[in-house]
Design an enzyme around this catalytic site. Structure first.
Site, PDB file in Angstrom:
ATOM      1  N   LYS A  76       0.866  -1.183   0.000  1.00 23.53           N
ATOM      2  CA  LYS A  76       0.000   0.000   0.000  1.00 23.53           C
ATOM      3  C   LYS A  76       0.903   1.233   0.000  1.00 23.53           C
ATOM      4  O   LYS A  76       1.945   1.241   0.679  1.00 23.53           O
ATOM      5  CB  LYS A  76      -0.890  -0.030   1.250  1.00 23.53           C
ATOM      6  CG  LYS A  76      -1.883   1.121   1.353  1.00 23.53           C
ATOM      7  CD  LYS A  76      -2.745   0.983   2.617  1.00 23.53           C
ATOM      8  CE  LYS A  76      -3.784   2.085   2.716  1.00 23.53           C
ATOM      9  NZ  LYS A  76      -4.627   1.955   3.935  1.00 23.53           N
ATOM     10  N   SER A 151      -9.623   2.096   3.054  1.00 22.30           N
ATOM     11  CA  SER A 151      -8.745   2.863   2.199  1.00 22.30           C
ATOM     12  C   SER A 151      -7.712   2.006   1.455  1.00 22.30           C
ATOM     13  O   SER A 151      -7.070   2.495   0.527  1.00 22.30           O
ATOM     14  CB  SER A 151      -8.003   3.898   3.051  1.00 22.30           C
ATOM     15  OG  SER A 151      -7.149   3.254   3.983  1.00 22.30           O
ATOM     16  N   SER A 175      -9.994  -0.454   7.160  1.00 23.91           N
ATOM     17  CA  SER A 175      -9.421  -0.340   5.814  1.00 23.91           C
ATOM     18  C   SER A 175      -8.722  -1.561   5.261  1.00 23.91           C
ATOM     19  O   SER A 175      -8.318  -1.563   4.105  1.00 23.91           O
ATOM     20  CB  SER A 175      -8.447   0.827   5.761  1.00 23.91           C
ATOM     21  OG  SER A 175      -9.162   2.018   5.636  1.00 23.91           O
TER      22      SER A 175
END
Ligand code: GLN
Length: 484
Positions: A76, A151, A175
């Protein structure tokens, strides 16, 4: 091979039926073909990946390979990667190349994993749909008109689309679990303090926790085992001995007490999610678990408490982005104050600004006691509820998200509706507990539904073990979206 289990990929690498360079090349080709449809990657590091893959092949040849050596993976874009763009999904950091690696990144490098790129995310990890990214929304591989969740939606979409077998994520309020659920893969957020936050760009430090995405609980266990561990550079890193999260995978479910919080099943879940969740729980019962009702009476206060605490911490954490030390600086300004104001006004998106405003407000004189202190008290009550529940059960099961993936644009104008997407996940972060989402079936529009399993502190191995037993008996986790 990229769509096989880590165990099979690792065995093929050792048997020399595939090389790490071939795997990296395959992953890069899949990204080239598939990423235009999903926008899961912000950066693809072809050269870095091929160099790491060559080093992995040398290590495999020398017989000194670790379980993840030669496995392609993605981080990420919240994790700092030395020499590779690290944007956190923001215009503010769109020019930031990190001078150092996050702890998680160094650990996975040392394990010989091959990073192929950095995944898309909501700006500064604020969001539940990936629509807050400066780099455009990520799309859900199961239906590209819908969101992948957020997210960590880029990581979830990349794994679901079989571009990489594993990826890292972070979970501040859901997330990892929510995008795993919406994309039909497995994702785990461990106990707070298990994974070092060093080099993980801070959103809300008392809630942020790194974790793992994979096709299965077994793959998540292997990735988490390589990511976790004490790091003196993170003051909240737990001083515990390294753990093998695969250790309980073969433990049968007989005798396991699964608690169902009555508040989670009262209302709010859509019918299709409810049907899949109920069927998954019935499967656990069939596999030998006993089901007990538990209560989390203060869980309904999790969203209001979170939307005081998380913005408060964010407003402080994001003050470092001032146009001087990192990232974007306005091209024109009159004096220092004007430079700060213009740089921040230009560099941050609307949701980030909304959170900075909320956070600054709840921390201001006169409101601190009314909002911030009150939210901290709620946080304690919520954590206490879980402890009371765990006196009656070994783990808690429930939904992850109230609905399957929603349409792109459907909630983006309504922040409160968006915040409610995390109604079943946020309490876990406030309490610092471990939890995972695993595929449990399909709902409206043929879109995936996840089941959430919540454990008590340090219960990761047991959680992953339970999910693994479920996955041995079912095949939801092996289903792939068409066209990838
Ligand atoms: N959706 C929540 C938020 O917007 C949680 C995000 C996260 O876990 N990083 O804050």
């Amino acid at each position: 091979m990229i769509d096989s289990s880590l165990k099979d990929i690792a065995a093929a690498l050792r048997a020399k039926t595939v090389s790490a360079v071939e795997l990296a090349t395959d992953s890069l080709a899949r990204i080239e073909a598939g990423n235009p449809k999903v926008n899961a990657f912000i950066t693809v590091d072809r050269e870095g990946a091929l160099a790491a893959a060559q080093a992995a092949d040398a290590r495999l040849a020398a017989g000194s390979a670790a379980p993840l050596t030669g496995i392609p993976m993605a981080h990420k874009d919240v994790f700092c990667t030395e020499g590779v763009l690290t944007t956190c999904g923001s215009k503010m950091l769109s020019n930031f190349t990190s001078p150092y690696d996050a702890h998680v990144v160094s650990l996975l490098k040392a394990a010989g994993a091959v990073m192929v790129g950095k995944t898309n995310m909501d700006e500064f990890a604020m969001g539940s749909s990936n629509e807050n990214s400066h780099f455009g929304p990520t799309r859900n591989p199961w239906n590209t008109d819908t969101v992948p969740g957020g997210s960590s939606g880029g990581s979830a979409a990349a794994v679901a689309a079989r571009l990489v077998p594993i990826a890292t994520g972070t979970d501040t309020g859901g997330s990892i679990r929510q995008p795993a659920s919406l994309c039909g893969i497995t994702g785990i957020k461990p106990t707070y303090g298990t994974v070092s936050r060093y080099g993980m760009i801070a959103y809300a430090s008392s809630l942020d926790q790194g974790g793992a995405f994979g096709y299965s609980a077994e793959d998540c266990a292997l990735l988490l085992s390589a990511m976790a561990g004490h790091d003196p550079r993170d003051s909240t890193s737990l001083e515990r001995a390294a753990e093998d999260y695969t250790s309980a995978l073969d433990k049968p479910l007989a005798g396991l007490r699964v608690g169902l919080p009555k508040e989670f099943f009262a209302e709010g879940m859509s019918d299709d999610v409810r049907a899949a969740v109920d069927a998954a729980i019935a499967e656990y019962r069939k596999l030998g678990a006993s089901i007990v009702e538990v209560s989390l009476p203060n869980a309904r206060l999790a969203i209001p408490a979170y939307y005081v605490i998380a913005p408060a911490e964010a407003s402080s954490n994001l003050s470092r982005f001032d146009g001087v030390r990192y990232g974007h600086r306005a091209a024109e300004y009159t004096d220092l104050m004007d430079m700060y104001c213009k740089s921040r006004a230009q560099g941050f998106g609307a949701e980030v600004k909304r959170r900075i405003l909320m956070g600054t407000y709840v921390l201001s004189h006169g409101y601190y006691d009314a909002y911030y202190i009150k939210a901290q008290k709620l946080r304690r009550l919520i954590a206490n509820d879980f402890q009371a529940a765990f006196a009656q059960c070994d783990l808690i099961a429930g939904p992850v998200s109230p609905t399957v993936a929603f349409g792109i644009g459907e909630k983006s104008d309504d922040p409160v509706q968006m915040y409610l997407s995390d109604i079943y996940t946020i309490a876990v972060n406030l309490a610092g507990l471990p939890a995972l989402s695993h595929p449990a079936g399909f709902g409206a529009g043929g879109l995936p539904v996840g089941l959430q399993l919540i454990g008590n502190y340090f219960g990761e191995a047991r959680l992953l073990g339970a999910a693994h037993q479920f996955q041995r008996a079912t095949d939801w986790h092996t289903r792939k979206p068409a066209g990838f």
